[in-house]
Design an enzyme around this catalytic site. Structure first.
Site, PDB file in Angstrom:
ATOM      1  CG  PHE A  96      41.870 -29.410  32.577  1.00 62.66           C
ATOM      2  CD1 PHE A  96      42.831 -29.847  32.883  1.00 62.66           C
ATOM      3  CD2 PHE A  96      40.886 -29.752  33.119  1.00 62.66           C
ATOM      4  CE1 PHE A  96      43.367 -30.798  34.079  1.00 62.66           C
ATOM      5  CE2 PHE A  96      40.727 -31.221  33.628  1.00 62.66           C
ATOM      6  CZ  PHE A  96      42.225 -32.089  34.400  1.00 62.66           C
ATOM      7  CE  LYS A  97      39.614 -30.388  38.581  1.00 63.78           C
ATOM      8  NZ  LYS A  97      39.051 -31.711  39.398  1.00 63.78           N
TER       9      LYS A  97
ATOM     10  CE  LYS B  38      38.306 -43.601  33.129  1.00 62.07           C
ATOM     11  NZ  LYS B  38      37.658 -42.523  34.569  1.00 62.07           N
ATOM     12  CG  LEU B  39      34.973 -46.025  27.306  1.00 63.97           C
ATOM     13  CD1 LEU B  39      34.946 -46.887  26.016  1.00 63.97           C
ATOM     14  CD2 LEU B  39      35.884 -45.365  27.123  1.00 63.97           C
TER      15      LEU B  39
ATOM     16  NE  ARG C  68      46.810 -34.225  30.124  1.00 59.61           N
ATOM     17  CZ  ARG C  68      47.556 -35.736  30.402  1.00 59.61           C
ATOM     18  NH1 ARG C  68      47.621 -36.416  29.582  1.00 59.61           N
ATOM     19  NH2 ARG C  68      47.455 -35.847  31.698  1.00 59.61           N
TER      20      ARG C  68
ATOM     21  CB  SER D  34      32.630 -24.221  33.427  1.00 60.51           C
ATOM     22  OG  SER D  34      32.209 -25.443  32.320  1.00 60.51           O
TER      23      SER D  34
ATOM     24  CB  THR E  72      41.656 -38.715  20.245  1.00 65.04           C
ATOM     25  OG1 THR E  72      41.136 -38.295  21.114  1.00 65.04           O
ATOM     26  CG2 THR E  72      40.570 -39.223  19.067  1.00 65.04           C
TER      27      THR E  72
ATOM     28  N   GLY F  90      49.519 -43.049  36.704  1.00 62.72           N
ATOM     29  CA  GLY F  90      50.595 -44.366  36.765  1.00 62.72           C
ATOM     30  C   GLY F  90      51.057 -43.689  38.303  1.00 62.72           C
TER      31      GLY F  90
ATOM     32  CD  GLU G   6      42.390 -44.225  39.423  1.00 66.63           C
ATOM     33  OE1 GLU G   6      42.773 -45.248  39.726  1.00 66.63           O
ATOM     34  OE2 GLU G   6      41.774 -43.876  40.712  1.00 66.63           O
TER      35      GLU G   6
ATOM     36  CB  ALA H 144      56.206 -42.453  35.494  1.00 71.69           C
TER      37      ALA H 144
ATOM     38  CB  CYS I 194      39.399 -37.828  31.000  1.00 69.60           C
ATOM     39  SG  CYS I 194      41.096 -38.543  31.604  1.00 69.60           S
TER      40      CYS I 194
HETATM   41  N1  LIG Z   1      44.411 -37.993  32.941  1.00 70.28           N
HETATM   42  C1  LIG Z   1      43.580 -38.502  34.407  1.00 70.28           C
HETATM   43  O1  LIG Z   1      43.455 -37.294  35.417  1.00 70.28           O
HETATM   44  C2  LIG Z   1      43.486 -39.928  33.947  1.00 70.28           C
HETATM   45  C3  LIG Z   1      42.173 -40.106  35.188  1.00 70.28           C
HETATM   46  C4  LIG Z   1      41.914 -41.893  34.734  1.00 70.28           C
HETATM   47  C5  LIG Z   1      41.953 -42.217  33.778  1.00 70.28           C
HETATM   48  N2  LIG Z   1      43.141 -41.810  32.754  1.00 70.28           N
HETATM   49  C6  LIG Z   1      43.992 -42.518  31.584  1.00 70.28           C
HETATM   50  O2  LIG Z   1      44.773 -42.978  31.882  1.00 70.28           O
HETATM   51  C7  LIG Z   1      45.793 -43.067  31.422  1.00 70.28           C
HETATM   52  C8  LIG Z   1      47.501 -42.620  31.304  1.00 70.28           C
HETATM   53  O3  LIG Z   1      46.894 -41.084  31.342  1.00 70.28           O
HETATM   54  P1  LIG Z   1      47.424 -40.268  31.800  1.00 70.28           P
HETATM   55  O4  LIG Z   1      47.106 -38.712  31.563  1.00 70.28           O
HETATM   56  O5  LIG Z   1      48.554 -40.454  33.130  1.00 70.28           O
HETATM   57  O6  LIG Z   1      48.439 -40.307  30.501  1.00 70.28           O
HETATM   58  P2  LIG Z   1      49.960 -39.049  30.662  1.00 70.28           P
HETATM   59  O7  LIG Z   1      50.183 -38.458  29.211  1.00 70.28           O
HETATM   60  O8  LIG Z   1      50.582 -38.450  31.629  1.00 70.28           O
HETATM   61  O9  LIG Z   1      50.899 -40.371  30.937  1.00 70.28           O
HETATM   62  C9  LIG Z   1      51.236 -41.559  30.129  1.00 70.28           C
HETATM   63  C10 LIG Z   1      53.427 -41.992  29.955  1.00 70.28           C
HETATM   64  O10 LIG Z   1      53.403 -43.325  29.348  1.00 70.28           O
HETATM   65  C11 LIG Z   1      53.851 -43.329  29.347  1.00 70.28           C
HETATM   66  N3  LIG Z   1      54.960 -44.488  27.940  1.00 70.28           N
HETATM   67  C12 LIG Z   1      54.094 -44.454  26.686  1.00 70.28           C
HETATM   68  N4  LIG Z   1      54.623 -45.839  25.942  1.00 70.28           N
HETATM   69  C13 LIG Z   1      54.758 -46.176  27.429  1.00 70.28           C
HETATM   70  C14 LIG Z   1      55.604 -47.435  27.074  1.00 70.28           C
HETATM   71  N5  LIG Z   1      55.453 -47.997  26.162  1.00 70.28           N
HETATM   72  N6  LIG Z   1      56.704 -47.920  28.177  1.00 70.28           N
HETATM   73  C15 LIG Z   1      56.860 -47.363  28.992  1.00 70.28           C
HETATM   74  N7  LIG Z   1      56.270 -45.950  28.963  1.00 70.28           N
HETATM   75  C16 LIG Z   1      55.638 -45.716  28.519  1.00 70.28           C
HETATM   76  C17 LIG Z   1      54.366 -41.876  28.166  1.00 70.28           C
HETATM   77  O11 LIG Z   1      56.232 -41.682  28.317  1.00 70.28           O
HETATM   78  C18 LIG Z   1      53.788 -41.141  29.479  1.00 70.28           C
HETATM   79  O12 LIG Z   1      55.069 -40.508  30.147  1.00 70.28           O
HETATM   80  C19 LIG Z   1      45.286 -42.867  29.881  1.00 70.28           C
HETATM   81  O13 LIG Z   1      44.360 -44.568  29.168  1.00 70.28           O
HETATM   82  C20 LIG Z   1      43.761 -41.855  30.377  1.00 70.28           C
HETATM   83  O14 LIG Z   1      42.862 -42.270  29.446  1.00 70.28           O
HETATM   84  C21 LIG Z   1      43.254 -40.651  33.144  1.00 70.28           C
HETATM   85  O1  LIG Z   2      30.738 -28.696  37.031  1.00 73.60           O
HETATM   86  C1  LIG Z   2      31.712 -29.004  36.388  1.00 73.60           C
HETATM   87  C2  LIG Z   2      32.650 -29.689  36.823  1.00 73.60           C
HETATM   88  C3  LIG Z   2      33.437 -29.821  36.222  1.00 73.60           C
HETATM   89  N1  LIG Z   2      34.187 -28.967  35.222  1.00 73.60           N
HETATM   90  C4  LIG Z   2      35.117 -28.759  33.982  1.00 73.60           C
HETATM   91  O2  LIG Z   2      34.222 -30.121  33.697  1.00 73.60           O
HETATM   92  C5  LIG Z   2      36.529 -30.224  32.883  1.00 73.60           C
HETATM   93  C6  LIG Z   2      36.769 -31.601  34.001  1.00 73.60           C
HETATM   94  O3  LIG Z   2      36.918 -31.676  35.440  1.00 73.60           O
HETATM   95  P1  LIG Z   2      37.276 -32.499  36.444  1.00 73.60           P
HETATM   96  O4  LIG Z   2      35.689 -34.020  36.044  1.00 73.60           O
HETATM   97  O5  LIG Z   2      37.006 -32.113  37.872  1.00 73.60           O
HETATM   98  O6  LIG Z   2      38.595 -33.151  35.990  1.00 73.60           O
HETATM   99  P2  LIG Z   2      39.182 -34.755  35.706  1.00 73.60           P
HETATM  100  O7  LIG Z   2      40.643 -34.016  35.924  1.00 73.60           O
HETATM  101  O8  LIG Z   2      38.616 -34.504  34.067  1.00 73.60           O
HETATM  102  O9  LIG Z   2      38.791 -35.965  35.841  1.00 73.60           O
HETATM  103  C7  LIG Z   2      37.535 -36.855  34.992  1.00 73.60           C
HETATM  104  O10 LIG Z   2      37.756 -37.449  34.304  1.00 73.60           O
HETATM  105  C8  LIG Z   2      39.245 -38.033  34.418  1.00 73.60           C
HETATM  106  C9  LIG Z   2      40.129 -38.457  33.623  1.00 73.60           C
HETATM  107  O11 LIG Z   2      39.091 -40.189  33.197  1.00 73.60           O
HETATM  108  C10 LIG Z   2      38.077 -39.645  35.607  1.00 73.60           C
HETATM  109  O12 LIG Z   2      39.151 -39.940  35.871  1.00 73.60           O
HETATM  110  C11 LIG Z   2      37.355 -38.642  36.489  1.00 73.60           C
HETATM  111  O13 LIG Z   2      36.697 -39.202  36.834  1.00 73.60           O
HETATM  112  C12 LIG Z   2      36.271 -37.267  35.713  1.00 73.60           C
HETATM  113  O14 LIG Z   2      35.780 -36.672  36.367  1.00 73.60           O
HETATM  114  C13 LIG Z   2      37.167 -29.269  33.873  1.00 73.60           C
HETATM  115  O15 LIG Z   2      37.204 -28.512  32.795  1.00 73.60           O
HETATM  116  C14 LIG Z   2      36.095 -28.931  34.943  1.00 73.60           C
HETATM  117  O16 LIG Z   2      36.237 -27.525  34.963  1.00 73.60           O
HETATM  118  C15 LIG Z   2      32.924 -27.651  34.808  1.00 73.60           C
HETATM  119  O17 LIG Z   2      32.988 -27.592  33.769  1.00 73.60           O
HETATM  120  N2  LIG Z   2      31.324 -28.084  35.725  1.00 73.60           N
END
Ligand SMILES: NC(=O)c1ccc[n+]([C@@H]2O[C@H](COP(=O)([O-])OP(=O)(O)OC[C@H]3O[C@@H](n4cnc5c(N)ncnc54)[C@H](O)[C@@H]3O)[C@@H](O)[C@H]2O)c1
Ligand SMILES: O=c1ccn([C@@H]2O[C@H](COP(=O)(O)OP(=O)(O)O[C@H]3O[C@H](CO)[C@@H](O)[C@H](O)[C@H]3O)[C@@H](O)[C@H]2O)c(=O)[nH]1
Length: 471
Positions: A337-338, A219-220, A345, A268, A92, A15, A160, A11, A275
């Site tokens: 971070f933004k 995604k990567l 993070r 920046s 990581t 999620g 995502e 969550a 991520c």
């Molecule tokens: N944060 C983003 O913007 C973003 C965007 C795209 C993809 N992702 C990816 O999505 C994934 C989740 O990222 P996030 O930012 O939501 O992480 P997060 O740390 O905010 O949330 C993950 C949650 O999973 C829970 N969890 C872990 N193991 C568990 C288990 N076995 N059972 C139940 N709950 C459990 C944790 O307690 C935590 O609340 C990562 O792989 C991340 O790279 C993140």
């Molecule tokens: O022109 C730009 C755009 C972004 N940033 C910085 O880059 C970081 C990441 O920004 P952003 O990508 O907007 O936010 P995230 O939430 O980290 O999203 C990225 O990481 C996610 C996790 O994987 C992906 O799902 C998204 O598509 C991807 O944009 C931040 O510190 C921004 O301030 C810059 O410095 N210059």
């Protein structure tokens, strides 16, 4: 197959918003989001949601208790569901093999094992977390080795792409939804079931279906390419500062080429967020594992450039402030971070403030959204500040930008919050309250430097030549 009940394990930032939006857009589907963290689930069930995201409250409050539920009863939610999203964290690795670059898949594995142990009927299991290419294979092996008889699991990859701060608009109107599946009859059926969920609101032409491994790698790759653009413009920002070219003008001129495009070219102080760095390092590790050192070095350079950008900014601040910031009051605007998120993070602010603390500056910080406890947690580091009390010796958290800037020697803009722009803040008032000469360092290119110089500020901007003395 039509999905009626969804469970989301994890969550967090992904999620929570992702599955809340599914519940909002598909009122006929029951969505239960589960987590082991009781405090997080309690917050999701309260008026004070655990994450700040514009528009999130409207979505959650509209569906919570109707077809959207938050719970710590992981086993029940798994058992009830036809489709399970695995949306747990994949940080990581800090120790052991691959420490510093490989993804820690312990949470994915433990969620997968739980599904295998408790499921009494067949399920579609969807990888939502960002994972190394071929993780779905490991999940399948675990599920098949541990499940009861006559149960089958179909695994999909559905990474995502939402960005924090714009998560709800991104989810309502995604550029694309990516769904990877094994190219078998059952795999394709499962893929179709997930396509049908998204097409409740996403036009079918935006739903991309691929094989599992392409989906995982895309995604990567997407994050690596986005981060690479930022490191590219930041590398150019250093040349701009040396030559007198203006990084905003360079970004604009390049971005007008339709093959390059205008987005993600904002120089920046360095990218942050949970991520980019993690996912590039993940790609680097993957390349190393496949004995592709040149490929690994190519992508690693994106992260090295990002670290360099932060260091460069700190050096510029210290050298401009007559080569010492000992005992000087530095006002830092922004810790997230933004903008539009409370997430810290990998925020550049953490690196900068730790450096300021080591130089014995007095840091006064203001951020509109970040929790104070989080700031202390982020800044405690052996050798920098061992405890909250140590951090407090060097850092004061303020309740407004004006309070942070009062009597400051320098203001440093680290996060691009709209409220820090010179159209929102009264910089004349800030100038009047500061020690002179009053320095301002814009790490986000959000200020009107000529206007501030007219007020008397000495202004230094990322990617712009030092005109402070001549303007
Ligand atoms: N944060 C983003 O913007 C973003 C965007 C795209 C993809 N992702 C990816 O999505 C994934 C989740 O990222 P996030 O930012 O939501 O992480 P997060 O740390 O905010 O949330 C993950 C949650 O999973 C829970 N969890 C872990 N193991 C568990 C288990 N076995 N059972 C139940 N709950 C459990 C944790 O307690 C935590 O609340 C990562 O792989 C991340 O790279 C993140
Ligand atoms: O022109 C730009 C755009 C972004 N940033 C910085 O880059 C970081 C990441 O920004 P952003 O990508 O907007 O936010 P995230 O939430 O980290 O999203 C990225 O990481 C996610 C996790 O994987 C992906 O799902 C998204 O598509 C991807 O944009 C931040 O510190 C921004 O301030 C810059 O410095 N210059």
């Amino acid at each position: 197959m039509t999905v009626k009940k969804i469970c989301c394990i994890g969550a967090g930032y992904v999620g929570g918003p992702t599955c809340a939006v599914i519940a909002y857009k598909c009122p006929g589907i029951q969505v239960t989001i589960v987590d082991l963290n009781q405090a997080r689930i309690d917050a999701w069930n309260s008026d004070n949601l655990p994450i700040y995201e514009p528009g999130l409250e409207d979505v959650v409050f509209a569906r919570r208790g109707k077809n959207l539920f938050f719970s710590t009863d992981v086993d029940k939610a798994i058992n009830d569901a036809d489709l399970i999203f695995v949306s747990v964290n994949t940080p990581t690795k800090k120790t052991g093999m691959g420490a510093g670059s490989a993804a820690d898949l312990a949470y994915v594995e433990s969620a997968t094992r739980r599904i295998a142990e408790v499921a009494t009927s067949s399920k579609i299991v969807v990888e939502k977390s960002t994972v190394p290419c071929r993780t779905a294979q490991s999940m399948r092996t675990i599920l098949e080795a541990n499940c009861r008889e006559n149960i089958r699991f179909d695994i999909l990859s559905n990474p995502e792409f939402l960005a924090e701060g714009t998560a709800i608009t991104d989810l309502f109107n995604p550029d694309r939804v990516l769904i990877g599946a094994l190219q078998t009859e059952e795999g394709l059926k499962a893929q179709q079931a997930l396509v049908e969920i998204y097409t409740h609101w996403v036009p079918i032409e935006r739903v991309i279906t691929t094989n599992l491994w392409s989906s995982e790698l895309s995604k990567l790759a997407a994050n690596a390419m986005l981060a690479q653009r930022i490191s590219s413009i930041n590398a150019l920002s250093a040349i701009c500062e040396a030559t007198g070219a203006d990084v905003d003008e360079v970004a604009y001129a390049c971005g007008r080429d339709s093959r390059i495009g205008p987005k993600f070219l904002k120089a920046s102080v360095g990218f942050g967020g949970s991520c980019f760095q993690k996912d590039i390092l993940n790609l680097v590790y993957l390349a190393e594992q496949f004995h592709l050192p040149e490929v690994a070095a190519y992508w690693r350079q994106v992260v090295i450039m990002n670290e360099y950008q932060k260091e460069r900014f700190v050096h510029r601040i210290i050298s401009t402030l007559f080569n010492t910031i000992t005992n000087k009051k530095i006002a830092v605007l922004g810790f997230a971070f933004k903008k539009d998120t409370g997430d810290t993070r990998e925020s550049a602010a953490i690196t900068l403030i730790k450096d300021f603390i080591q130089e014995h500056a007095r840091v006064h910080l203001y951020d509109p959204k970040v929790e104070h406890a989080q700031i202390y947690m982020d800044l405690i580091e052996p050798g920098v500040a061992d405890s909250k009390a140590q951090v407090e010796k060097h850092l004061t958290i303020c309740s407004s930008a004006y309070e942070a800037c009062q009597d400051a020697d320098a203001v440093v803009v680290v996060t691009e919050w709209d409220e820090f722009k010179d159209t929102h803040l009264d910089y004349q008032k800030i100038y009047d309250s500061m020690h002179k000469p009053a320095f301002i360092f814009d790490g986000r290119l959000i200020l009107d430097a000529p206007k501030l110089r007219k007020m008397g500020f000495k202004v230094e901007v990322i990617g712009k030549h030092n005109l402070a003395g001549t303007a």
